[in-house]
Design a protein around this motif. Structure first.
Motif, short mmCIF file in Angstrom:
data_model
loop_
_atom_site.label_atom_id
_atom_site.label_comp_id
_atom_site.label_asym_id
_atom_site.label_seq_id
_atom_site.Cartn_x
_atom_site.Cartn_y
_atom_site.Cartn_z
N ALA A 77 0.82 -1.22 0.00
CA ALA A 77 0.00 0.00 0.00
C ALA A 77 0.85 1.27 0.00
O ALA A 77 0.33 2.35 0.22
CB ALA A 77 -0.93 0.00 1.21
N TYR A 78 2.15 1.13 -0.26
CA TYR A 78 3.06 2.28 -0.18
C TYR A 78 2.59 3.43 -1.08
O TYR A 78 2.39 4.56 -0.62
CB TYR A 78 4.48 1.86 -0.55
CG TYR A 78 5.40 3.02 -0.83
CD1 TYR A 78 5.93 3.77 0.21
CD2 TYR A 78 5.71 3.39 -2.14
CE1 TYR A 78 6.77 4.85 -0.05
CE2 TYR A 78 6.55 4.46 -2.40
CZ TYR A 78 7.07 5.19 -1.35
OH TYR A 78 7.88 6.26 -1.61
N ASN A 129 -1.21 4.86 -0.36
CA ASN A 129 -1.38 5.73 0.81
C ASN A 129 -1.02 7.18 0.48
O ASN A 129 -1.73 8.11 0.88
CB ASN A 129 -0.52 5.22 1.96
CG ASN A 129 -1.00 3.90 2.53
OD1 ASN A 129 -2.16 3.54 2.37
ND2 ASN A 129 -0.12 3.18 3.19
N LYS A 153 -3.73 8.68 -2.10
CA LYS A 153 -5.02 8.99 -1.50
C LYS A 153 -4.96 10.27 -0.68
O LYS A 153 -5.88 11.10 -0.73
CB LYS A 153 -5.48 7.82 -0.62
CG LYS A 153 -5.88 6.58 -1.41
CD LYS A 153 -7.04 6.85 -2.35
CE LYS A 153 -7.47 5.61 -3.10
NZ LYS A 153 -8.53 5.89 -4.10
N THR A 197 6.66 9.58 2.43
CA THR A 197 6.54 8.49 3.40
C THR A 197 7.83 8.40 4.20
O THR A 197 8.91 8.42 3.63
CB THR A 197 6.30 7.15 2.68
OG1 THR A 197 5.23 7.29 1.76
CG2 THR A 197 5.96 6.05 3.68
N THR A 218 4.88 5.62 7.53
CA THR A 218 3.65 6.41 7.59
C THR A 218 3.77 7.57 6.61
O THR A 218 4.87 8.10 6.36
CB THR A 218 3.40 6.96 9.00
OG1 THR A 218 4.54 7.71 9.42
CG2 THR A 218 3.14 5.83 9.98
#
Length: 306
Positions: free
Chosen positions: A96-97, A100, A103, A175, A184
């Motif tokens: 999902a790197y 994320n 989005k 990230t 995150t």
């Protein structure tokens, strides 16, 4: 027989795929460690630079004005132009790197219609083009090869646009990895800077008031461009490390799923093979029995004729 061959072919295909995923895991591990080492090598310099900037911002004279501190309050927030730097990868297969980051970028774009989108990473560029979201500029060959020179090129572009008042605010979405190797998505405002009116702590040390020489304006003109380059470089390296860590996790998960599937198929294969062997034994035994019965019947027939 055809079912056994089909299971065997599937097992061979999974084993071939697992060779690739294991190789990708090792490559991503090496790249992640390299990126983390790059960050560790440059952290002391940028840490000291950040401390200097915080010291300058805290000790600015009253009513001091500078372009880098201009919050553009005289422009209505709805009409402020925001430059958004979005950092993704050039490739997928990283869990999902990328999703994320994309989005969160979409959410910010929807909340601020006056934006200019600057892309780092081919995945993000293709993503927004497919959705007909305009990309102002793409910094190619940067996501997979973060260097200080590329970071300086990006920061120079942002500083030029900010000085021309083409943009009023610069955000970077990237990230980062924490101490527990968890990644995150983070959003940081690069420009304008916020001035500080109180003492702050950096690394447990309190920054006290000092006299600025040669002048606050000259200091900001020299230090801020280096700070922006350093922050962007750090964000690129952090993103690169996070991408490869995410790919490691994805490949590790693929390997585990492959092993589970292989075990399941191996069990099916052994059952089918055992059933085939049992069937063959049964057929041989039935044939032998039929042969004995024929011989016995022949013997009885011969004895009757005598």
């Amino acid at each position: 027989m055809s079912q056994i061959r089909e299971i065997k072919d599937r097992m061979n295909g999974i084993q071939s795929t697992m060779k690739i995923t294991k190789a990708m895991y090792m490559i991503s591990s090496t790249k992640m460690n390299t990126a983390k080492q790059k960050a560790a090598n440059t952290d002391p310099y940028f840490y000291s630079l950040r401390k200097q900037i915080l010291t300058i911002l805290q000790n600015l004279p009253d009513h001091f004005e500078h372009p880098y501190l201009d919050s553009r309050e005289y422009i209505d927030e709805k009409h402020q132009n925001k430059a958004i730097i979005c950092v993704t990868g050039d490739k997928g297969l990283a869990g999902a790197y990328n999703l994320n980051v994309l989005k969160l970028t979409e959410q910010i774009i929807k909340a601020h219609p006056n934006y200019k989108l600057y892309m780092i990473g081919e995945v993000g560029r293709q993503y927004f083009l497919r959705r007909h979201i305009p990309v102002e500029e793409s910094f190619l060959y940067t996501a997979q090869n973060p260097t200080l020179s590329r970071a300086r090129s990006i920061s120079s572009k942002m500083l030029e646009l900010y000085a021309e008042k083409t943009i009023d605010e610069v955000l970077i979405i990237y990230t980062r990895m924490d101490q527990h190797n968890q990644f995150t998505v983070d959003v940081e405002q690069l420009l304008p800077l916020y001035r500080l009116n109180h003492e702050v702590e950096v690394g447990g040390q309190t920054i006290h008031s000092i006299q600025l020489e040669p002048s606050p304006v000259e200091l900001l003109n020299i230090v801020i461009p280096d700070y922006l380059s350093g922050f962007i470089y750090s964000a690129l390296v952090e993103s690169y490390a996070s991408e490869n860590f995410a790919r490691m996790q994805a490949m590790d998960s693929a390997n585990k799923n492959g092993e589970e599937l292989l075990n399941s198929l191996s069990l099916q294969y052994n059952r089918q093979r055992q059933a085939k062997i049992t069937q063959e034994i049964t057929e041989v035994a039935a044939g032998a029995k039929a042969r004995r019965q024929q011989l016995q019947k022949k013997k009885r027939s011969q004895s009757t004729c005598k």
